[in-house]
Design a protein around this motif. Structure first.
Motif, short mmCIF file in Angstrom:
data_model
loop_
_atom_site.label_atom_id
_atom_site.label_comp_id
_atom_site.label_asym_id
_atom_site.label_seq_id
_atom_site.Cartn_x
_atom_site.Cartn_y
_atom_site.Cartn_z
N SER A 1 51.86 31.86 27.69
CA SER A 1 51.33 30.38 28.12
C SER A 1 51.23 30.70 29.87
CB SER A 1 52.04 29.57 27.59
OG SER A 1 52.19 29.73 26.27
N ALA A 2 52.36 31.01 30.54
CA ALA A 2 52.57 31.00 31.84
C ALA A 2 51.46 31.68 32.67
CB ALA A 2 53.98 31.36 32.39
N VAL A 3 51.27 32.70 31.98
CA VAL A 3 50.24 33.69 32.74
C VAL A 3 48.71 33.02 32.38
CG1 VAL A 3 48.81 35.83 32.08
CG2 VAL A 3 51.41 35.64 31.93
N ALA A 4 48.50 32.37 31.25
CA ALA A 4 47.10 31.77 30.87
C ALA A 4 47.00 30.70 31.91
CB ALA A 4 47.25 31.24 29.53
N ILE A 5 48.11 29.82 32.12
CA ILE A 5 47.84 28.54 32.95
C ILE A 5 47.50 29.06 34.55
CG2 ILE A 5 50.04 28.11 33.46
CD1 ILE A 5 47.22 25.41 32.81
N ALA A 6 48.54 30.02 34.70
CA ALA A 6 48.44 30.64 36.27
C ALA A 6 47.04 31.05 36.62
CB ALA A 6 49.48 31.67 36.35
N LYS A 7 46.31 31.82 35.64
CA LYS A 7 44.64 32.20 35.58
C LYS A 7 43.95 31.16 35.87
CE LYS A 7 41.16 34.64 33.05
NZ LYS A 7 40.61 35.29 32.04
N LEU A 8 44.17 29.95 35.25
CA LEU A 8 43.26 28.65 35.35
C LEU A 8 43.44 28.14 36.86
CD1 LEU A 8 41.29 26.80 33.84
CD2 LEU A 8 43.27 25.17 33.29
N HIS A 9 44.77 28.19 37.21
CA HIS A 9 44.77 27.58 38.52
C HIS A 9 43.98 28.41 39.51
CE1 HIS A 9 48.86 25.33 36.97
NE2 HIS A 9 47.60 24.75 36.83
N LYS A 10 43.84 29.49 39.48
CA LYS A 10 43.25 30.48 40.21
C LYS A 10 41.64 30.59 40.13
CE LYS A 10 47.17 33.97 40.38
NZ LYS A 10 47.47 35.21 40.14
N THR A 11 41.18 29.81 39.16
CA THR A 11 39.57 29.91 39.04
C THR A 11 38.86 29.35 39.90
OG1 THR A 11 37.88 29.39 37.59
CG2 THR A 11 39.58 27.53 37.62
N ARG A 12 37.80 29.84 40.24
CA ARG A 12 37.08 29.52 41.37
C ARG A 12 36.16 28.27 41.08
NH1 ARG A 12 36.73 32.43 45.91
NH2 ARG A 12 37.89 34.65 45.80
N VAL A 13 36.01 27.98 39.71
CA VAL A 13 35.29 27.00 39.14
C VAL A 13 35.83 25.62 39.64
CG1 VAL A 13 34.52 25.89 36.95
CG2 VAL A 13 34.78 28.41 37.12
#
Length: 744
Positions: free
Chosen positions: A547-559
């Motif tokens: 879950s931590a990996v998933a939210i970290a990915k969202l925080h990095k998005t360019r969208v």
């Protein structure tokens, strides 16, 4: 249940367009919709729309009696009753009939005779005092015979359905037992009459697009008062807002309009459009083309009607004005779901029309409240269910697709979305025409006046071997147009690392469409189970880290999200929650005020932050795990915000999960630490991040206090959450309040 339905009146063609014909078909179809089998005995099946029943036509040669004397017609009508009894006995002999139901007609006692012979329960439906009407408006030769037939029917029936209180008094005075008599006003077929019907095409076709339309639908009878309606419309020309326009409203009349009415319209010089009688299923669009619908009636001393068109006006969501007569005043609430005027008072009716015309919002609200009232209380299906409940109390209505939601803010858009047939039309048109039918509908989340989340199962009309026969999607109805924003940023996320081909398996549900008619954002329903579903499994700890990996990915998005959520917004919410908490927990009001003050002071010393795309409602129910795939869901609050909000919210909710499952807020501390550690490792966070994390975690406990006081099942969690909030506020100056990542 097998129901024997008798309509022995030769003047009612069952498949015809008369109001009585529609009523008979509507009740039969309603019984059938509840899962019951119906056999109809009638002397006149007629041509047109067939009811959902087996139809047995008896003595059909007898109904064409135009050239016969009244005495002969009445005798032949009694012969029809005899034929109905014979047909009923034949049916009962070969089938197991559960109930006899008869629509009262002047010369038939078939239901009473069958009940007496067979002992079957018998329900009588009485829509008018037919003996009184025949004597007043026609010729009645065999009054004594009619009275005896009426008496047998009223005394033999186990239950009597009447459409108004005056009619209840009538049947009781003529021998019916008061405990057997039930008032059940006329109703509507919600398949056709509802507030999502559009009148735009009719307005365009009739040249009414820019007109203010006042209307009437029906065949003009002695108990209608179109003269008063015409006079009232003429008088509105001198009233605002029509005086400013220099003209009265446009009058729309639909039905069989007499020449005398047409002459009166010409005499008063008002603009009018007259439409000849139309099929009943076309009527809703004409009602919807009206700005105001009027049900005009004179001040009859024995007005016993339940005007069918009044109910249909209301169901279509059109502001309705009706004569203030007892059965109508008992049916609607003046000023709430309709307006009432003194019968015969054209000036009062004109004033009502002018007032509603001048206030669009009030007119819209009145129409909506009328639709809500009728469709929740007066549908044919509900009437049928009530009738069966009088004699069979344990009968249950079958409604596999649920009941449409009525919301004073979301109104027609939510009504459409929660009516399976209406939603299916829009979903097939804009999502996938191969799946035209909604076969299952479930309300997943509903916040009145704000939004509603709905799960749909769509079904193919036909499927080849190997093809999916069903499709599962999620629709989100919003109070405004933000669903279009959702489609935009979901599509952007889908195309930028969160689509089906994402190599890390971290995705979002596939975005499908935005449907303006329902203000609904539509996406595929993603498979999987939420994190809390695996709480007691060996996978739980690993899924917490994932879950931590998933939210970290969202925080990095360019969208880029459509909105920004700053610390000031969080503080404003804290103030709202505090005020509400003080109302729910007055004994804690002072302590809550001190907690709020401490949180505000804490916010003033927080280090600055660079905002990033954030979920803003991230916790254990916002991820779906299916094999190796993780789907982030419910991005309704997606915004540029402090990433610490998501990490804090998730950590606080893990402790909330520990409280609900283990009665110990610290039972999952190891998982909380693992989540924060994994996130910190992925993002290379700074000590400043942990300072903000501690604040937002405490703010989340404060918010959760507000959540639990509104839900009785969580009432015992208020004190533990209050203590957690106090504990974190007191510890915020301690070094322990700023955890150090394990990898540092």
């Amino acid at each position: 249940m097998n129901i024997l339905y008798i309509c022995a009146d030769p003047g009612i063609p069952i498949r015809g367009a008369k109001g009585a014909s529609i009523h008979v078909r509507a009740m039969i179809d309603a019984f059938a919709a509840l899962g019951h089998r119906v056999t109809l005995i009638t002397p006149r099946a007629g041509d047109g729309i067939a009811p959902n029943a087996q139809v047995v036509e008896v003595a059909s040669r007898l109904f064409d009696t135009k050239n016969l004397s009244a005495d002969t017609r009445e005798f032949l009508a009694m012969q029809i009753a005899d034929a109905s009894v014979r047909a009923g006995l034949a049916l009962i002999a070969r089938e197991q009939v559960t109930l006899i139901y008869e629509r009262y007609s002047l010369w038939s006692d078939a239901g009473a005779r069958l009940a007496a012979v067979t002992g079957l329960p018998f329900v009588l439906e009485v829509n008018a005092p037919l003996r009184v009407e025949a004597a007043r408006y026609r010729t009645l030769s065999r009054d004594r015979d009619a009275a005896e037939i009426e008496m047998r029917m009223l005394t033999q029936a186990d239950a009597i359905s009447v459409v108004s209180a005056p009619l209840r008094d009538y049947v009781i005075q003529r021998g019916a037992s008061p405990e057997h008599v039930h008032v059940l006003p006329n109703a509507v077929d919600e398949q056709y009459f509802h507030p999502a019907v559009s009148g735009d095409a009719v307005r365009a076709q009739l040249g009414l697009a820019d007109k203010f339309v006042v209307g009437f639908v029906g065949t003009v009878k002695p108990w209608h008062d179109l003269d008063i309606l015409i006079e009232a419309v003429a008088q509105t020309a001198a009233r605002d807002p029509f005086a400013a326009r220099g003209s009265a409203p446009h009058l729309l009349l639909v039905g069989d309009i007499p020449d005398a009415v047409r002459a009166r319209i010409a005499e008063r010089g008002i603009a009018a459009t007259m439409v000849p009688p139309i099929p009943n299923h076309d009527v809703p669009a004409y009602i919807a083309a009206m700005d105001i619908a009027v049900s005009p009636h004179p001040a009859l001393a024995d007005f016993y009607f339940s005007p069918l068109k009044l109910v249909e006006y209301l169901a279509c969501g059109v502001a309705t004005i009706a004569a203030n007569l007892p059965p109508i005043a008992e049916f609607v609430t003046d000023g709430v779901n309709a307006r009432l005027y003194p019968p015969g008072d054209a000036a009062a009716l004109a004033a009502q029309i002018a007032e509603l015309a001048a206030h669009d919002a009030a007119r819209t609200q009145l129409g909506w409240q009328g639709a809500r009232y009728v469709l929740q209380n007066h549908t044919w299906r509900r009437n049928a269910h009530q009738v069966l409940g009088w004699l069979f109390p344990h009968t249950s209505a079958r409604d596999p697709l649920g009941t449409p939601l009525f919301d004073d803010k979301l109104r027609r858009r939510l009504f459409r979305a929660t009516r399976a047939d209406l939603a299916g039309h829009w979903l097939a048109a804009q999502v996938d025409e191969r799946f035209p039918a909604v076969t299952r509908l479930e309300i997943l989340k509903y916040k009145p006046r704000r939004r509603c989340v709905i799960a749909y199962e769509l079904t193919r009309s036909s499927a080849a071997p190997g093809e999916n026969a069903t499709r599962h999607i999620i629709g989100k109805v919003f109070k405004d147009g933000r669903g279009a924003e959702h489609l935009d940023f979901h599509r952007a996320l889908w195309a930028n690392g969160f689509g089906a081909t994402a190599g890390d398996g971290i995705t979002i549900a596939q975005p499908l469409a935005y449907i303006p008619a329902m203000q609904m954002f539509v996406q595929e329903r993603a498979p999987g189970a939420t994190l809390d579903d695996s709480l007691n499994t060996p996978d739980f700890s690993a899924r917490v880290r994932a879950s931590a990996v998933a939210i970290a990915k969202l925080h990095k998005t360019r969208v880029q999200p459509p909105k920004t959520y700053a610390l000031a917004d969080e503080l404003a919410h804290l103030a709202e929650w505090a005020a509400d908490l003080a109302t729910h927990k007055p004994d804690y009001a002072y302590a809550i005020e001190r907690q709020l003050a401490a949180l505000n002071a804490w916010a003033n010393i927080l280090p600055p932050v660079e905002l990033a795309p954030a979920h803003r409602d991230f916790y254990y129910s916002q991820l779906l795990f299916a094999d190796w795939r993780i789907t982030l869901i419910d991005l309704d609050l997606f915004a540029r915000a402090d990433p610490a909000i998501d990490v804090a919210n998730f950590a606080a909710h893990l402790r909330f999960l520990a409280l609900t499952h283990f009665a110990n807020a610290h039972a999952l501390d190891q998982e909380v630490a693992a989540f924060v550690d994994e996130y910190a490792r992925r993002q290379s966070v700074t000590p400043e991040f942990f300072a903000r994390l501690a604040f937002y975690e405490t703010a989340t406990y404060f918010r959760l206090m507000h959540v639990v006081v509104q839900r009785p099942q969580f009432a015992d969690l208020f004190l533990p959450l209050f203590e957690l909030t106090s504990e974190h506020i007191l510890g915020q100056a301690s070094p322990r309040a700023v955890p150090v990542p394990h990898h540092a």
